[in-house]
Design an enzyme around this catalytic site. Structure first.
Site, mmCIF file in Angstrom:
data_model
loop_
_atom_site.group_PDB
_atom_site.id
_atom_site.type_symbol
_atom_site.label_atom_id
_atom_site.label_comp_id
_atom_site.label_asym_id
_atom_site.label_seq_id
_atom_site.Cartn_x
_atom_site.Cartn_y
_atom_site.Cartn_z
ATOM 1 N N GLU A 83 64.217 28.140 -19.441
ATOM 2 C CA GLU A 83 65.159 27.128 -19.925
ATOM 3 C C GLU A 83 66.114 27.515 -21.248
ATOM 4 O OE1 GLU A 83 62.085 26.884 -19.789
ATOM 5 O OE2 GLU A 83 61.174 24.984 -19.744
ATOM 6 N N CYS A 107 58.398 23.077 -22.263
ATOM 7 C CA CYS A 107 57.630 23.237 -23.490
ATOM 8 C C CYS A 107 58.145 22.701 -24.439
ATOM 9 C CB CYS A 107 57.193 24.649 -24.012
ATOM 10 S SG CYS A 107 58.410 25.480 -24.838
ATOM 11 N N CYS A 110 61.501 24.310 -25.971
ATOM 12 C CA CYS A 110 62.547 24.168 -24.790
ATOM 13 C C CYS A 110 63.338 22.909 -25.016
ATOM 14 C CB CYS A 110 62.231 24.900 -23.487
ATOM 15 S SG CYS A 110 62.012 26.513 -23.467
HETATM 16 ZN ZN LIG Z 1 59.882 26.503 -23.352
#
Ligand SMILES: [Zn+2]
Length: 163
Positions: A83, A107, A110
């Site tokens: 990402e 996550c 990101c």
């Molecule tokens: Zn990430």
């Protein structure tokens, strides 16, 4: 004159397919994640996959998930997620109001980049880390920032996830 094909793929299938294809470029032996950023009028703006930054050799930097190598290093300090790579790979200006397709739910790190880039919708496929601290933090930030996140369904229909 014949009618148009009726079994063509949907936009969601198209862009999630591109996200998965991008992930196949990853050199990571354990995790391959791909992302694709799309404009409001369905143009692909950028793509990314998880890997090391430019100049950091795939052959020299560690891919281990645990400190079981003699250099006592894992991949985690070095890998850039798909990402973030997709956001950083974009050369066209603002990503305000765009949509991100990604093969794995983002996550928390990101999620911060997604929010700050102005991406408004995240369409994700797997959510295999659901419930982990990073995953919960990402969802909490998305909720606070008004970023929509919807799970991809192969029918092309998107299921709104209520949290
Ligand atoms: Zn990430």
């Amino acid at each position: 004159m014949s009618a148009k094909r009726s079994d063509y793929i949907s936009w969601d299938e198209y862009f999630m397919g591109v996200a998965h294809l991008s992930g196949m470029r990853s050199k990571d032996p354990n995790t391959q994640v791909g992302a694709c950023i799309v404009s409001p009028d369905n143009k692909i703006l950028s793509m990314g996959y998880n890997g090391f930054p430019k100049g950091c050799s795939d052959d020299e930097f560690p891919w281990e998930r645990e400190n079981d190598n003699d250099r006592n290093l894992t991949k985690y300090p070095f890998v850039t997620h798909s990402e973030l790579n997709a956001i950083l790979n974009y050369r066209g200006g603002s990503l305000e109001g765009t949509k991100l397709y990604v093969s794995l739910f983002p996550c928390n790190e990101c999620a911060k980049a997604i929010i700050q880039a102005g991406i408004r919708t995240v369409v994700y496929d797997s959510d295999k880390y659901a419930g982990t601290p990073s995953n919960r933090a990402a969802k909490r930030m998305f909720d606070a920032a008004g970023v929509n996140y919807v799970q991809y369904r192969k029918t092309g229909r998107m299921i709104r996830i209520e949290v």
